[in-house]
Design a protein around this motif. Structure first.
Motif: not given
Length: 132
Positions: A69-80, A88-98, A100-106
């Motif tokens: 969730a927090t790692s930026p994408l390094d390349t950009e493809n032409k396919n949108r 945000y999807y990877y943040c929803t997969l985190i089970k530990h509440k704290d 998950q909140l840290y992930c959402y905040a970042v």
């Protein structure tokens, strides 16, 4: 009248079942075709694998999803669809509440979510992220 109706029904049945004499010589293959990708082309962009490879080395599921969730994408493809941000999807997969909140905040860039984190160390890390 009945003979014409039965003939019409017979023709429709033959066409429905694929027995048309017009298309008798056509053959359609259902085997998958390997696409020919020209890697020497100037439009070719290599697939994104560095983020997945870096985060796949982490064994704990929550830590791996936080990394993704927090790692930026390094390349950009032409396919949108390949450029879509799944943080945000990877943040929803985190089970530990704290975590998950840290992930959402970042991911959402909302510093007010740091105050909801109960773990003091993680809250400090969250606040330090926004003091940069």
């Amino acid at each position: 009248m009945i003979k014409a109706c039965s003939t019409t029904m017979l023709v429709l049945l033959i066409l429905f079942l694929g027995g048309s004499p017009l298309f008798a010589s056509e053959r359609v293959s259902t085997r998958p075709v390997d696409p020919k990708i020209d890697t020497a082309s100037k439009d070719y962009v290599a697939p994104k694998t560095s983020v997945e490879q870096k985060c796949d080395a982490i064994k704990e599921a929550d830590a791996m999803n936080l990394c993704r969730a927090t790692s930026p994408l390094d390349t950009e493809n032409k396919n949108r669809y390949q450029n879509k941000d799944h943080s945000y999807y990877y943040c929803t997969l985190i089970k530990h509440k704290d975590k998950q909140l840290y992930c959402y905040a970042v991911v959402r860039e909302q510093s007010n979510l740091c105050g909801l984190i109960i773990d003091g160390e993680l809250e400090g890390k969250c606040n330090a992220h926004f003091k940069k």
